[in-house]
Structure formats: C-alpha cells, structure tokens
Write an enzyme that holds these catalytic residues in place. Structure first.
Site, PDB file in Angstrom:
ATOM      1  N   ASP A  56     -29.582  49.613  -2.890  1.00 27.37           N
ATOM      2  CA  ASP A  56     -28.837  49.963  -1.674  1.00 27.37           C
ATOM      3  C   ASP A  56     -27.619  49.072  -1.480  1.00 27.37           C
ATOM      4  O   ASP A  56     -27.503  48.011  -2.089  1.00 27.37           O
ATOM      5  CB  ASP A  56     -29.744  49.783  -0.452  1.00 27.37           C
ATOM      6  CG  ASP A  56     -30.693  50.954  -0.285  1.00 27.37           C
ATOM      7  OD1 ASP A  56     -30.596  51.898  -1.073  1.00 27.37           O
ATOM      8  OD2 ASP A  56     -31.526  50.896   0.640  1.00 27.37           O
ATOM      9  N   LYS A  78     -25.676  54.170   1.223  1.00 33.28           N
ATOM     10  CA  LYS A  78     -26.219  54.007   2.572  1.00 33.28           C
ATOM     11  C   LYS A  78     -25.606  52.839   3.323  1.00 33.28           C
ATOM     12  O   LYS A  78     -26.189  51.792   3.494  1.00 33.28           O
ATOM     13  CB  LYS A  78     -27.757  53.834   2.534  1.00 33.28           C
ATOM     14  CG  LYS A  78     -28.453  55.111   2.162  1.00 33.28           C
ATOM     15  CD  LYS A  78     -29.753  55.272   2.889  1.00 33.28           C
ATOM     16  CE  LYS A  78     -30.858  54.509   2.210  1.00 33.28           C
ATOM     17  NZ  LYS A  78     -32.138  54.666   2.835  1.00 33.28           N
ATOM     18  N   MET A 194     -28.827  46.977  13.361  1.00 28.73           N
ATOM     19  CA  MET A 194     -27.920  48.143  13.412  1.00 28.73           C
ATOM     20  C   MET A 194     -27.381  48.374  14.825  1.00 28.73           C
ATOM     21  O   MET A 194     -27.202  49.515  15.233  1.00 28.73           O
ATOM     22  CB  MET A 194     -28.674  49.421  12.952  1.00 28.73           C
ATOM     23  CG  MET A 194     -29.224  49.343  11.560  1.00 28.73           C
ATOM     24  SD  MET A 194     -30.322  50.706  11.155  1.00 28.73           S
ATOM     25  CE  MET A 194     -31.851  50.205  11.921  1.00 28.73           C
TER      26      MET A 194
HETATM   27  N1  SAH Z   1     -34.631  46.340   5.713  1.00 33.64           N
HETATM   28  C1  SAH Z   1     -33.546  45.548   6.237  1.00 33.64           C
HETATM   29  C2  SAH Z   1     -32.868  46.189   7.418  1.00 33.64           C
HETATM   30  C3  SAH Z   1     -32.144  47.458   7.098  1.00 33.64           C
HETATM   31  S1  SAH Z   1     -31.359  48.175   8.482  1.00 33.64           S
HETATM   32  C4  SAH Z   1     -34.079  44.166   6.605  1.00 33.64           C
HETATM   33  O1  SAH Z   1     -35.265  43.926   6.572  1.00 33.64           O
HETATM   34  O2  SAH Z   1     -33.265  43.296   6.902  1.00 33.64           O
HETATM   35  C5  SAH Z   1     -29.722  47.619   8.279  1.00 33.64           C
HETATM   36  C6  SAH Z   1     -29.381  46.577   9.303  1.00 33.64           C
HETATM   37  O3  SAH Z   1     -29.970  45.343   8.947  1.00 33.64           O
HETATM   38  C7  SAH Z   1     -27.924  46.257   9.427  1.00 33.64           C
HETATM   39  O4  SAH Z   1     -27.252  47.184  10.244  1.00 33.64           O
HETATM   40  C8  SAH Z   1     -27.951  44.899  10.053  1.00 33.64           C
HETATM   41  O5  SAH Z   1     -28.231  44.982  11.433  1.00 33.64           O
HETATM   42  C9  SAH Z   1     -29.153  44.298   9.401  1.00 33.64           C
HETATM   43  N2  SAH Z   1     -28.819  43.454   8.247  1.00 33.64           N
HETATM   44  C10 SAH Z   1     -29.192  43.620   6.964  1.00 33.64           C
HETATM   45  N3  SAH Z   1     -28.746  42.610   6.192  1.00 33.64           N
HETATM   46  C11 SAH Z   1     -28.071  41.779   7.012  1.00 33.64           C
HETATM   47  C12 SAH Z   1     -27.398  40.549   6.846  1.00 33.64           C
HETATM   48  N4  SAH Z   1     -27.309  39.948   5.669  1.00 33.64           N
HETATM   49  N5  SAH Z   1     -26.844  39.977   7.933  1.00 33.64           N
HETATM   50  C13 SAH Z   1     -26.922  40.534   9.149  1.00 33.64           C
HETATM   51  N6  SAH Z   1     -27.542  41.698   9.366  1.00 33.64           N
HETATM   52  C14 SAH Z   1     -28.115  42.314   8.332  1.00 33.64           C
END
Ligand code: SAH
Length: 534
Positions: A56, A78, A194
């Site tokens: 992803d 995505k 998000m």
């Molecule tokens: N499965 C992922 C989340 C996916 S949803 C997890 O466990 O982190 C996608 C959202 O995750 C983004 O919109 C943001 O809010 C957050 N996100 C993912 N990686 C990030 C990062 N390195 N820094 C800040 N927010 C992050």
C-alpha cells in the site's frame, strides 16, 4: 535435543514434503508506520522470502529493498481521498490468484493491518476461497505518533483509557456509527485516524458534546519518518493551526491532556539534525554508514548515487587473460570492486580461485586483502602505503624485470601503477572488469530540488563525488553552479575533497578535523547547532 541432532536427513525431507512448504500462502503483514526499523522480526522474515508483494501507499517503500529482486511487486495504491490505483475487489482478486498459483504472497499494509487497514476483509476473502494465510501485526501509527511526538497516549496522571476512531466519517452525517456523545467525555485520550479533512467538524462535535475547548490536541504527520511534522493546539484552535501550517494527510490527531507531556519528552523532533534535508553523494554501495549516522541525528537523507558500478562493455580481454593465466607471475587487485567483478565472472564461467594457483597475488591495502581472504586467498604483497604509488614502490623494491603482471581493474583508472611497473621492466596486461558510470535519470530531480531549495546540506566524501556531482548537474559555468547551490551548505570530509570543491567555485562550510565519516557527522551536527535554523 539429542534426538533432534541425530534426526536423519532423509526424515527431514519427508517432513518437508508432508508439511507442503512449497504451497502458496498469503501473509498479511503490518509494515509499521514508515520507519523501516519498526516492522516486526517475523514480518521481515516473511518479506525476505516473498515471491509476490502487494503493498500500500503507507506501507513504507523502504521495506521493499528486503524483498527478493525477482519477486513480483504490485503497488495497490490507496491514498486517502485521492484516486485509488486498484479497487479493494481487484486487490482481493490479485491476492487470491497469486496464492492459487502457489506463490508466497505478502500483503504489506501500513501500520497494523487490523486497525483501519481492511485486513479483516482481505482475510475473510481468503477464508472464502479456502486458502491458507498467516497474519502478522504491526506498530500502528497512533502508537508511533505517540512515541515520536513525545505524547504517551496513556499516562497514570492523565488518563487510563484511549480510543482509536476513524475521522473519515463526516460527524455531521446522520446515523453516525460513532457515539459522539459518549466518546467526547467518556474516554481520556482520543486518537483520530484519517481525520484531517474533517478536523473542523470533529473538534466542533467534541466540544458540542461536552469536551473542554481547552483540551490540548496534537496533530502528527508522517509519524516516525524523517519528514515528520507536528503541531499542537487546543480543541478550539487546532483546526485553524492545521490549516495555517498546511498539514495534509496522512496525519493523526491526538486529543487529551497527555499532549501536555510533549513539552517534556519530545525527544525525536529535538535531535540536532531533525528536519534537515541532507544530500548524500556516494556510490550506492557505500552510502549506508553515513546515512545511518545522519539519520540517527534526525536528518532526512536523500541518497543520490553519483557513481554506479557496471560490468565492462565486454569480458573479452579478461577471458583472453584467463586463457593464458599460466603466463602471469603476478595478479594485482587495486579495489574491492575489481575483486568482486573478477570473481563473479570467474564463477559464472564455472571456475574458482584455483585458477590463480600459480600466480602471486598483490593487493593495494588492508580492505582489498581482507576481501581476497573471503575468496580463500591470502595476498603475497600488501604495500605499507595503501596507494597505487605505494604498491609500485613495493614492486620496484623487489624487482619485476621480465615478469608478466595482470591487473584487472576499472575501465578508466589512474595509470600510475601500470606505467611504473612497465618502467621497472615488467610486461603489464590491464583488463577492465568493471566501469564507473554516471547514473541516469537523476539529473532533473536533483536540479529541481536545488532550484526549489529543497536541500539544506550536501555532503562530499571524496573528490570524485564532487566531480561526478558537478558533471551530473550539467551546468554551463561556475556561475550557474553557484546559483543552484546558493543557500545550500556544503560539507567535505577532508582537505583534498575541499580543494576540489573550491576549485569548482564553491565554498566549503563544514569540514571535520579528522577525515572520517563519524567526524564528518559530528562536524555537521556542531555546525547546525551553532547556526540554529539559519
Ligand atoms: N493500518 C494503519 C492505518 C491505516 S488508515 C495503522 O495501523 O496505522 C490511514 C490513516 O492512518 C492515515 O490517514 C493517517 O491518519 C494514519 N497514518 C498512517 N501512517 C501514518 C503516519 N506515518 N503518520 C501519521 N499518520 C499515519
């Protein structure tokens, strides 16, 4: 244990067969938040054996270097809100198709696959298709944001509960799945994933349902990555702060009194080179030590190789020399690249070190000598001074008149050694076993970065990195180069490199007293600390 040791080999085979280890399988793996060091040991183990990887946008492309080169790489895309490269149905279909074809398929997802990652949905599809799988958790971005922005999401003094909430859903929507009235006051720390696009309605809604408008809030973008950015405010100010600072997804919003602790423990963003964009110009193979040290100090490193090591256009000259290898009294290795290319070619032809049984071997220094040992060879001659001149001197001392000497080396290299050996009466055969080339496709990116002032520091670790870098920029004169480099600080490892920089009309800002990589990094840190943000 004893029984295990004496386990006969044929039984091992049988076990492997019954366990059907070669059957296709899906691995749903959490990549963590972006820093490649934050994947689990199990996740990495699986990545290293992948035959297909479907990854992803948020899965951290730095991890892809661990996947075998001959694997199939599928980018699933995505990016929140923006165009999807593949729909969820297409991703599921690809996953199932590859597993059915007997492949080890890694489905690599950002953070933890089960936290807003649709990991559950993908596994349900695999179950429906009757296919085997394993799931590996990851460090979720909320946890990373907490650690790297200095905000512990729980703390005994402030809160004993935390909720992970999707901010994707517009809070104004009727029949919301989120119980705003309950979470606003019923949970200590709230972490919204998000939630950047809807931040204003999220905060308004929380206040409307009773959360104190002065509750501290942190928004963290790209948590755990060198380009991490965070801002802090309160429920009634944060939406405006995020707008003014132009914070875009992916970012997390942390709401709660724990945000106050950031003032005390914000270790990551306070490292001396945090946020500094540093260009590292070395050959791709050599860059890692410097990059690792700079990153440990917080730098955001861009690696632009200025040299690539490629095979020679033809192996004919080496093959000719190998055809009469018995004629040579000496073979001379003056670089690791020469050793590696020479033996790689030998092995490809089904030959090994025994080809050199009747030649004496000279190497230019300790590093080349060590490298030869890994091929089972010990040098007969290593000069006291580890240079071409030093080697020439050592040969001259012992006399080489009438001897045949083979030098496998770079296509273009200094001529000093062959010239002096010939003068001393030897017959010298120089054969190319590799060539240095300017890597392609970097020129435009690099010029654009300099023109946009997207770089703070450029590092040079040898004169050839300077000349290659300047070559690559393709400037018409010194003035154009000076303009491009204006405002960018230049670090040189030592006086020879510094002289080359100055000869090209540029100024050296940073230079260590001792000419080593750690000393150069210290000098960069000292300079940045002394010059603040300027
Ligand atoms: N499965 C992922 C989340 C996916 S949803 C997890 O466990 O982190 C996608 C959202 O995750 C983004 O919109 C943001 O809010 C957050 N996100 C993912 N990686 C990030 C990062 N390195 N820094 C800040 N927010 C992050």
């Amino acid at each position: 244990m004893a029984a295990e040791k004496s386990w006969p080999r044929f039984m091992e085979k049988k076990l492997t067969n019954t366990a059907k280890l070669n059957r296709g399988k899906a691995y749903l793996v959490g990549a963590g938040p972006g820093d490649p060091g934050l994947i689990t040991v199990r996740g990495l183990e699986i990545l290293k054996k992948a035959e297909v990887v479907i990854y992803d946008y948020l899965a951290g492309e730095k991890l892809l270097k661990y996947v075998p080169e001959n694997a199939e790489f599928i980018y699933a895309g995505k990016k929140g809100g923006i165009k999807h490269t593949h729909t969820q149905d297409e991703i599921n279909a690809m996953l199932i198709d590859r597993v059915k074809r007997g492949k080890k398929v890694v489905r690599l997802k950002g953070g933890d696959p089960f936290i807003f990652g649709r990991g559950g949905e993908e596994l349900e599809e695999l179950v429906k298709a009757g296919l085997p799988f394993e799931a590996v958790p990851g460090v979720t971005s909320a946890s990373a944001a907490a650690t790297f922005a200095g905000v512990p999401i729980t703390h005994r003094r402030y809160t004993s509960s935390v909720a992970f909430i999707t901010g994707h859903e517009d809070p104004d929507k009727e029949n919301s799945n989120i119980a705003w009235d309950k979470i606003s006051t019923g949970v200590g720390t709230l972490v919204f994933y998000m939630g950047i696009k809807n931040l204003e309605s999220i905060t308004t809604n929380l206040m409307k349902h009773g959360r104190n408008p002065k509750t501290p809030v942190a928004v963290v973008r790209w948590a755990s990555r060198p380009n991490q950015k965070s801002v802090v405010g309160t429920l009634d100010t944060i939406a405006e702060i995020v707008r003014v600072n132009d914070i875009k997804p992916p970012a997390l919003t942390i709401v709660g009194d724990v945000v106050k602790l950031r003032d005390t423990i914000n270790w990551y963003e306070e490292r001396p080179l945090f946020g500094k964009r540093i260009l590292v110009t070395r050959t791709r193979e050599q860059a890692s030590d410097l990059v690792a040290l700079l990153e440990e100090n917080g730098a955001n490193c861009l690696e632009f190789p200025t040299i690539s090591i490629l095979p020679p256009d033809s192996w004919q000259e080496l093959d000719n020399a190998l055809g009469r290898i018995g004629d040579f009294q000496w073979i001379v290795f003056t670089s690791i690249n020469a050793i590696q290319s020479f033996f790689a070619h030998l092995h490809l032809k089904g030959l090994d070190s025994r080809v050199l049984a009747n030649c004496k071997i000279a190497s230019v220094g300790k590093v080349t000598d060590d490298s030869l040992r890994s091929y089972g060879l010990i040098s007969d001659l290593v000069p006291e001074k580890f240079t071409g001149e030093g080697l020439a001197e050592a040969f001259e001392k012992q006399g080489v008149t009438g001897m045949d000497i083979l030098i496998p080396r770079a296509l273009k290299a200094r001529e000093i050694l062959p010239v002096r050996l010939k003068k001393a009466g030897a017959r010298v055969t120089v054969v190319p076993v590799y060539q240095n080339k300017r890597p392609e496709g970097i020129h435009d990116t690099l010029r654009a970065k300099l023109a946009n002032k997207d770089l703070d520091i450029v590092t040079f670790t040898s004169s050839s990195t300077v000349t290659n870098f300047i070559d690559m920029m393709d400037v018409k004169d010194k003035k154009e180069l000076q303009e491009l480099m204006h405002g960018v600080k230049i670090a040189a490892i030592g006086p020879v490199t510094a002289r080359t920089i100055e000869e090209n009309g540029l100024k050296v800002d940073i230079q260590p007293e001792k000419y080593t990589i750690p000393d150069m990094v210290d000098a960069i840190v000292d300079y940045m600390v002394a010059h603040g943000d300027g």
